[in-house]
Design an enzyme around this catalytic site. Sequence first.
Site, short mmCIF file in Angstrom:
data_model
loop_
_atom_site.label_atom_id
_atom_site.label_comp_id
_atom_site.label_asym_id
_atom_site.label_seq_id
_atom_site.Cartn_x
_atom_site.Cartn_y
_atom_site.Cartn_z
N LYS A 209 0.96 -1.21 -0.29
CA LYS A 209 0.10 -0.08 0.11
C LYS A 209 1.01 1.49 -0.14
O LYS A 209 0.82 2.23 -0.77
CB LYS A 209 -0.97 -0.05 1.08
CG LYS A 209 -1.85 1.19 1.29
CD LYS A 209 -2.69 0.91 2.42
CE LYS A 209 -3.46 2.20 2.77
NZ LYS A 209 -4.28 2.18 4.16
N GLU A 215 10.67 -4.70 4.15
CA GLU A 215 10.66 -6.32 3.68
C GLU A 215 10.39 -6.38 2.26
O GLU A 215 10.86 -7.02 1.54
CB GLU A 215 9.54 -7.01 4.45
CG GLU A 215 9.97 -7.38 5.94
CD GLU A 215 9.38 -6.21 6.76
OE1 GLU A 215 9.05 -4.99 6.32
OE2 GLU A 215 9.33 -6.62 7.84
N GLY A 272 -4.71 -1.92 5.37
CA GLY A 272 -4.08 -3.05 4.93
C GLY A 272 -4.51 -4.25 5.23
O GLY A 272 -4.95 -5.23 4.42
N ARG A 273 -4.93 -4.53 6.53
CA ARG A 273 -5.57 -5.80 6.89
C ARG A 273 -6.98 -5.97 6.43
O ARG A 273 -7.63 -7.27 6.80
CB ARG A 273 -5.39 -6.04 8.57
CG ARG A 273 -5.82 -4.89 9.11
CD ARG A 273 -5.48 -4.75 10.58
NE ARG A 273 -5.82 -3.85 11.21
CZ ARG A 273 -5.25 -2.74 11.45
NH1 ARG A 273 -4.05 -2.32 10.78
NH2 ARG A 273 -5.68 -1.63 12.15
N GLU A 358 -3.81 -6.50 15.31
CA GLU A 358 -3.30 -5.05 14.67
C GLU A 358 -4.54 -4.19 14.74
O GLU A 358 -4.35 -2.98 15.21
CB GLU A 358 -2.71 -5.43 13.37
CG GLU A 358 -1.77 -4.14 13.09
CD GLU A 358 -1.10 -4.36 11.82
OE1 GLU A 358 0.08 -4.71 11.73
OE2 GLU A 358 -1.75 -4.48 10.54
N HIS A 389 -3.94 -33.26 18.99
CA HIS A 389 -2.75 -34.01 19.27
C HIS A 389 -1.59 -33.06 19.49
O HIS A 389 -0.63 -33.07 19.36
CB HIS A 389 -2.29 -34.82 17.98
CG HIS A 389 -3.32 -35.90 17.72
ND1 HIS A 389 -3.62 -37.19 18.22
CD2 HIS A 389 -4.63 -35.66 16.86
CE1 HIS A 389 -4.56 -37.65 17.70
NE2 HIS A 389 -5.31 -36.82 16.91
N LYS A 516 10.06 -0.97 13.76
CA LYS A 516 10.80 -0.52 12.37
C LYS A 516 11.81 0.35 12.43
O LYS A 516 12.94 0.19 11.83
CB LYS A 516 9.58 -0.10 11.41
CG LYS A 516 8.45 -1.04 10.80
CD LYS A 516 7.53 -0.37 10.05
CE LYS A 516 6.21 -1.24 9.89
NZ LYS A 516 5.31 -0.47 9.08
O1 F6P Z 1 2.47 -4.58 9.94
C1 F6P Z 1 2.20 -2.99 9.78
C2 F6P Z 1 1.72 -2.67 8.37
O2 F6P Z 1 1.67 -1.65 8.02
C3 F6P Z 1 0.29 -3.45 8.19
O3 F6P Z 1 -0.72 -2.70 8.60
C4 F6P Z 1 0.22 -3.72 6.76
O4 F6P Z 1 -0.59 -4.54 6.26
C5 F6P Z 1 1.80 -4.25 6.33
O5 F6P Z 1 2.49 -3.20 7.24
C6 F6P Z 1 2.18 -3.88 4.93
O6 F6P Z 1 2.28 -2.40 4.59
P1 F6P Z 1 2.31 -2.36 3.03
O7 F6P Z 1 1.05 -2.71 2.19
O8 F6P Z 1 2.20 -0.70 2.87
O9 F6P Z 1 3.66 -2.66 2.57
#
Ligand code: F6P
Length: 524
Positions: A209, A215, A272-273, A358, A389, A516
Amino acid sequence: MPLKNQNPTKTKAWEKLQESYQELKNIDMKTLFLNDVHRKEKYTLTFNDFNLNFSKNRINDAVLQQLLELANEVDLKDGIKKMFSGDIINATENRAVLHTALRNKSGNAVLVNGKNIMPEVEASLKKMNSFSGSVISGKLKGYSGKAFTDVVNVGIGGSDLGPRMVVDALQYYKNHLKTHFISNIDGDHISETLKELNPETTLFVIVSKTFTTQETLTNAETIKKWFLSRGLGSKETDIKHNFVAVSTNLEKVADFGIAQENIFTMWDWVGGRYSLWSAVGLSISLALGFDNFNKLLTGAYEMDEHFKTAPFQKNMPVILALISIWYNNFFNTESEVVIPFSQYLTQLVPFLQQLSMESNGKSVDRNGNTIDYQTGNIIWGNTGTNVQHAFMQLVHQGTKLIPVDFIGFSNSLYGNKEHHEKLMANFYAQAEALYLGKTKEEVHLELKVANNQDKIEQLLPFKVFQGNKPSNTLVIDKLSPKNLGSLIAIYEHKTFVQGYIWNIFSFDQFGVELGKELAKTHLQ
Ligand code: F6P
């Protein structure tokens, strides 16, 4: 208008619930069933092919009534209305919250700051439809002219968990494209994934987003280098054939080298979620075809309508949220376990963890004050019967009270009756065992019958099951794109109702930022 701001613990309903808790905390659910022959039917809700039985909870009519009063006293109706109408309810980020607009099939306009956003939503869906159709049919090709065989979704959190869960859950409906997910910034995982792939026939979908997530950007850069260095003739200008992006940050995507026409936009009013319904779900549409993606949207839309219009006592997400608040805030149960009895739903728990934790892992209320009551639950779980189990020992005989959501299906997809009967026998047996338990007398008799007379004293305490442990059982007909959409929407709305009543902001996530920042200082 922002959401109303009220401390739930200062309501009349809360006071009554506190009193009820004193009366009911040790109540035996078996007595509740004995005293009310209609309990099961009374505490069952149906919606399309969903059947929710919430009778195995430590609630009675009075408590249910008080929980509903709590929802009314804090004016949940107003909150729901504001969310669906595009009010700025994500106040800390000054944003509307409109994942529901992404699956709005009513034909009605949805306004954000006076502008109807539905034309943009529809245009985005149209673009997803045509793009995924061309990739699936082989019309659209990679840089060397070969049709795509593999799709790699590169994203994390909401840009990974939703699509990953849906693609895995609906693999029965999948086409020939192999779908892979890279999220963690773990170089070994990238190497493991890439070693199977041919750059000529692999489509990379970079989903972020913000397009600033460490990452995702690191993974995307590594993949780009791999793409250009495989000695198969790929050049920088070929990136436009094999890379697409989903983002709100068009500038950063362009800097990465992805062509303008390969950008799928999203909007800041989608968290995002909550974003799998947007172009973030492109890998879903690629893996299952757009028609199935659209059915997923329809299922969610139908649940949205139910949530919006059903009276609270018949409203699945509302009832689930209220029961959860009852345990979390009065019994102090800190966690909830979710156990889908379907291997297809293996990724549901990680998805729900982000969705719920979150959203509602907050300790400051909508007034900015530190909260002195419990908020977000810890969500955990795994798929049945594996859990029997593994961790179910603790749920059955441990010291903690852990409410359970069991999710099962009346029919399997391949129709293997023998397996499915056994699977569902275990599904019902787990809920029953938690509820019934096994008394000293029963254990005594059992040991006696088994001719274990001499061991009775030694073994008896260890074989007793306290019982009286709460669970909800949600049974759905047969896993499909449509009912999966509804299922996800149930949990989205449950999360919203909880956050609303706890008087917190469920749609920001500042709590993820510090880690972060510190990671950056460690890299310096
Ligand atoms: O974990 C933090 C967060 O901002 C989430 O809310 C989001 O889903 C994720 O990082 C990824 O964010 P982006 O889509 O901006 O890479």
